[in-house]
Design a protein around this motif. Structure first.
Motif, PDB file in Angstrom:
ATOM      1  N   ALA A 194     -42.990  28.851 -15.826  1.00  0.00           N
ATOM      2  CA  ALA A 194     -42.506  28.003 -14.734  1.00  0.00           C
ATOM      3  C   ALA A 194     -41.778  28.821 -13.676  1.00  0.00           C
ATOM      4  N   THR A 195     -41.043  29.840 -14.086  1.00  0.00           N
ATOM      5  CA  THR A 195     -40.324  30.662 -13.100  1.00  0.00           C
ATOM      6  C   THR A 195     -41.305  31.439 -12.221  1.00  0.00           C
ATOM      7  N   TYR A 196     -42.457  31.774 -12.778  1.00  0.00           N
ATOM      8  CA  TYR A 196     -43.460  32.484 -11.972  1.00  0.00           C
ATOM      9  C   TYR A 196     -44.148  31.532 -10.986  1.00  0.00           C
ATOM     10  N   TRP A 197     -44.304  30.260 -11.362  1.00  0.00           N
ATOM     11  CA  TRP A 197     -44.816  29.284 -10.404  1.00  0.00           C
ATOM     12  C   TRP A 197     -43.886  29.204  -9.195  1.00  0.00           C
ATOM     13  N   ILE A 198     -42.581  29.236  -9.453  1.00  0.00           N
ATOM     14  CA  ILE A 198     -41.608  29.218  -8.356  1.00  0.00           C
ATOM     15  C   ILE A 198     -41.790  30.464  -7.495  1.00  0.00           C
ATOM     16  N   GLY A 199     -41.883  31.629  -8.148  1.00  0.00           N
ATOM     17  CA  GLY A 199     -42.023  32.884  -7.412  1.00  0.00           C
ATOM     18  C   GLY A 199     -43.282  32.937  -6.567  1.00  0.00           C
ATOM     19  N   VAL A 200     -44.387  32.494  -7.135  1.00  0.00           N
ATOM     20  CA  VAL A 200     -45.653  32.495  -6.393  1.00  0.00           C
ATOM     21  C   VAL A 200     -45.560  31.579  -5.177  1.00  0.00           C
ATOM     22  N   SER A 201     -44.975  30.408  -5.354  1.00  0.00           N
ATOM     23  CA  SER A 201     -44.846  29.466  -4.236  1.00  0.00           C
ATOM     24  C   SER A 201     -43.986  30.041  -3.120  1.00  0.00           C
ATOM     25  N   VAL A 202     -42.910  30.737  -3.495  1.00  0.00           N
ATOM     26  CA  VAL A 202     -42.049  31.361  -2.488  1.00  0.00           C
ATOM     27  C   VAL A 202     -42.818  32.422  -1.712  1.00  0.00           C
ATOM     28  N   ILE A 203     -43.553  33.260  -2.425  1.00  0.00           N
ATOM     29  CA  ILE A 203     -44.321  34.329  -1.767  1.00  0.00           C
ATOM     30  C   ILE A 203     -45.341  33.745  -0.801  1.00  0.00           C
ATOM     31  N   LEU A 204     -45.948  32.623  -1.191  1.00  0.00           N
ATOM     32  CA  LEU A 204     -46.957  31.985  -0.338  1.00  0.00           C
ATOM     33  C   LEU A 204     -46.326  31.164   0.789  1.00  0.00           C
ATOM     34  N   ALA A 221     -33.001  29.917  -5.123  1.00  0.00           N
ATOM     35  CA  ALA A 221     -32.210  30.372  -3.976  1.00  0.00           C
ATOM     36  C   ALA A 221     -33.112  30.848  -2.850  1.00  0.00           C
ATOM     37  N   GLN A 222     -34.177  31.577  -3.194  1.00  0.00           N
ATOM     38  CA  GLN A 222     -35.126  32.029  -2.181  1.00  0.00           C
ATOM     39  C   GLN A 222     -35.793  30.846  -1.496  1.00  0.00           C
ATOM     40  N   ALA A 223     -36.188  29.862  -2.308  1.00  0.00           N
ATOM     41  CA  ALA A 223     -36.866  28.686  -1.742  1.00  0.00           C
ATOM     42  C   ALA A 223     -35.930  27.898  -0.825  1.00  0.00           C
ATOM     43  N   TYR A 224     -34.702  27.676  -1.277  1.00  0.00           N
ATOM     44  CA  TYR A 224     -33.739  26.936  -0.458  1.00  0.00           C
ATOM     45  C   TYR A 224     -33.420  27.690   0.834  1.00  0.00           C
ATOM     46  N   THR A 225     -33.367  29.022   0.747  1.00  0.00           N
ATOM     47  CA  THR A 225     -33.093  29.818   1.949  1.00  0.00           C
ATOM     48  C   THR A 225     -34.225  29.641   2.959  1.00  0.00           C
ATOM     49  N   MET A 226     -35.466  29.713   2.477  1.00  0.00           N
ATOM     50  CA  MET A 226     -36.615  29.499   3.357  1.00  0.00           C
ATOM     51  C   MET A 226     -36.576  28.111   3.984  1.00  0.00           C
ATOM     52  N   TRP A 227     -36.100  27.153   3.229  1.00  0.00           N
ATOM     53  CA  TRP A 227     -36.082  25.759   3.639  1.00  0.00           C
ATOM     54  C   TRP A 227     -34.910  25.460   4.569  1.00  0.00           C
ATOM     55  N   GLY A 228     -34.000  26.425   4.705  1.00  0.00           N
ATOM     56  CA  GLY A 228     -32.834  26.238   5.546  1.00  0.00           C
ATOM     57  C   GLY A 228     -31.687  25.527   4.857  1.00  0.00           C
ATOM     58  N   LYS A 229     -31.799  25.302   3.553  1.00  0.00           N
ATOM     59  CA  LYS A 229     -30.726  24.642   2.795  1.00  0.00           C
ATOM     60  C   LYS A 229     -29.832  25.727   2.205  1.00  0.00           C
ATOM     61  N   ILE A 230     -29.032  26.348   3.066  1.00  0.00           N
ATOM     62  CA  ILE A 230     -28.342  27.568   2.648  1.00  0.00           C
ATOM     63  C   ILE A 230     -27.175  27.296   1.708  1.00  0.00           C
ATOM     64  N   ASP A 231     -26.570  26.106   1.786  1.00  0.00           N
ATOM     65  CA  ASP A 231     -25.497  25.814   0.837  1.00  0.00           C
ATOM     66  C   ASP A 231     -26.044  25.686  -0.578  1.00  0.00           C
ATOM     67  N   GLN A 232     -27.217  25.065  -0.722  1.00  0.00           N
ATOM     68  CA  GLN A 232     -27.847  24.943  -2.035  1.00  0.00           C
ATOM     69  C   GLN A 232     -28.357  26.306  -2.526  1.00  0.00           C
ATOM     70  N   ALA A 233     -28.779  27.149  -1.603  1.00  0.00           N
ATOM     71  CA  ALA A 233     -29.204  28.500  -1.977  1.00  0.00           C
ATOM     72  C   ALA A 233     -28.037  29.281  -2.566  1.00  0.00           C
ATOM     73  N   THR A 270     -32.103  38.111  -0.598  1.00  0.00           N
ATOM     74  CA  THR A 270     -31.759  36.722  -0.327  1.00  0.00           C
ATOM     75  C   THR A 270     -30.328  36.604   0.177  1.00  0.00           C
ATOM     76  N   ILE A 271     -29.421  37.343  -0.451  1.00  0.00           N
ATOM     77  CA  ILE A 271     -28.023  37.321  -0.016  1.00  0.00           C
ATOM     78  C   ILE A 271     -27.910  37.827   1.424  1.00  0.00           C
ATOM     79  N   ALA A 272     -28.638  38.895   1.737  1.00  0.00           N
ATOM     80  CA  ALA A 272     -28.624  39.432   3.105  1.00  0.00           C
ATOM     81  C   ALA A 272     -29.161  38.404   4.094  1.00  0.00           C
ATOM     82  N   ASP A 273     -30.191  37.677   3.690  1.00  0.00           N
ATOM     83  CA  ASP A 273     -30.756  36.635   4.553  1.00  0.00           C
ATOM     84  C   ASP A 273     -29.730  35.530   4.803  1.00  0.00           C
ATOM     85  N   LEU A 274     -29.002  35.154   3.754  1.00  0.00           N
ATOM     86  CA  LEU A 274     -27.967  34.133   3.915  1.00  0.00           C
ATOM     87  C   LEU A 274     -26.864  34.603   4.847  1.00  0.00           C
TER      88      LEU A 274
END
Length: 414
Positions: A310-320, A352-364, A387-391
């Protein structure tokens, strides 16, 4: 008012039960109850999580800091002195969590990596008289696997030194299969410690031992290490093709395979799916993860269960670039179903990566704080630091509670 009473006040003001706050902050209900009754003094990281979960805007942390005489860094902006939220520089330095503490840990990591490097590449060959059957190290290897699952990488590096020395002189199928496990752990630990050149050495020795042993599971683990290292140099096409070819070769042997071998197969396919995603090969990424999921159902959970996949499904979705899909995959599994700290931390860093992409930085940020609580060593991984640098870029004035403190603990400076 004591911190415990302040916590109860904020919780009740937000209309949250103890159980709800426990879920949001990744702290047990019983522990929170003791904190509210002033029977426990929470650590700073837990206070950060509670402040974020209750949207206290730094006030809850300020109450804790005041009670325990922790100085709060202030900053002048536009002529007004503004209390900064959760950037407690002096406290971080005092507890070894600031920049100086990070430098100390970096020196320690370098020393541990050097010891493991010397075990992998000794100055002189070990005497034949010093050889000892690897089966005598079976218990130590099992403990090392548990240390990796618990994300205790620096501790594990020390333990791997004598095991690696013994592995160099292994002979016979059983001993070579155990030696391959040692090299596998060494490679993965060195990857986690950002010592990629020496990880290549461990991976090469591991593949050689695995091939000589004839053990299918060991071969799959060795190939996965090579795939992970190809990721590190950005050769994702080669990594995907290596997984595809290895899966085709090994698939006929799986019918009678042990559960651990199925776990190694699932891990290989999951890692290959990441490579496929990086070359925008969505179909192969999906096929690999679907097959990995079936394989994980036949594997021990600690090695590679459905929660791992399941964690890899998250990672793949983030990369895509599919942040919403990543969160959807995250919602389909409870973190408690992921049995190892290493993968649970990956679950939260992926969120955290997904939330950052989504603009939900507090949840990230909240996801990163939870990941740090589960496995602090994961904080210094390249992807997490990115991710931290992006935030920090998205929140340059540090409005987010705890972001600057987190960045300093991860040695991220913009």
């Amino acid at each position: 008012m004591t911190f415990g009473r302040q916590l109860r006040h904020w919780r009740q003001q937000r209309g949250m039960s103890l159980a709800a706050l426990a879920r949001e902050s990744y702290v047990s209900k019983g522990y929170l109850s003791r904190v509210e009754r002033d029977l426990r003094r929470p650590q700073r990281r837990i206070v950060e999580l509670l402040d974020a979960a209750l949207y206290a805007d730094g006030e809850l942390f300020a109450a804790w800091a005041s009670e325990h005489e922790v100085p709060i860094l202030e900053r002048t902006a536009g002529g007004d002195t503004t209390k900064r939220r959760l950037f407690i520089k002096s406290a971080a330095l005092a507890s070894g969590l600031g920049l100086s503490g990070e430098h100390v840990r970096a020196d320690q990591r370098e020393a541990q990596v050097a010891l493991l490097r010397d075990a992998l590449i000794p100055d002189s060959p070990t005497s034949a008289d010093a050889r000892e059957p690897m089966v005598n190290y079976s218990r130590a290897i099992a403990i090392a696997r548990r240390d990796f699952a618990a994300a205790r990488y620096e501790l594990l590096a020390d333990k791997l030194v004598p095991l690696t020395t013994a592995a160099r002189n292994a002979s016979g199928p059983e001993n070579l299969a155990l030696a391959a496990q040692v090299y596998h752990l060494a490679a993965r630990t060195l990857i986690k410690l950002s010592a990629t050149p020496y990880a290549w050495t461990a991976a090469h020795l591991g593949e050689r031992a695995a091939s000589a042993s004839g053990d299918i599971g060991a071969m799959l683990q060795a190939r996965r290490n090579l795939v992970s290292l190809l990721h590190r140099v950005g050769d994702y096409g080669k990594a995907r093709d290596l997984v595809t070819a290895t899966a085709e070769t090994m698939r006929p042997y799986l019918a009678s395979a042990r559960p651990a071998t199925w776990g190694a197969y699932a891990a290989l396919l999951s890692t290959g799916a990441i490579a496929a995603a990086y070359v925008d090969d969505r179909e192969n990424a999906s096929d690999m993860l679907n097959e990995a999921g079936h394989a994980a159902n036949r594997a021990p959970a600690l090695l590679c269960g459905p929660g791992h996949v399941a964690t890899y499904w998250i990672g793949v979705s983030v990369i895509l670039g599919d942040a919403g899909t990543a969160i959807h995959h995250a919602d389909r599994i409870a973190p408690g179903q992921i049995p190892t700290a290493e993968r649970r931390a990956s679950y939260y860093t992926g969120m955290a990566q997904a939330y950052t992409m989504w603009g939900k930085i507090d949840q990230a940020l909240r996801a990163l704080l939870i990941a740090e609580k589960i496995a602090p060593a994961e904080l210094t991984r390249f992807g997490t630091r990115q991710t931290i640098a992006d935030l920090l870029t998205r929140d340059p004035k540090s409005r987010l509670s705890g972001l600057r403190a987190l960045a300093h603990r991860a040695a991220v400076i913009l």
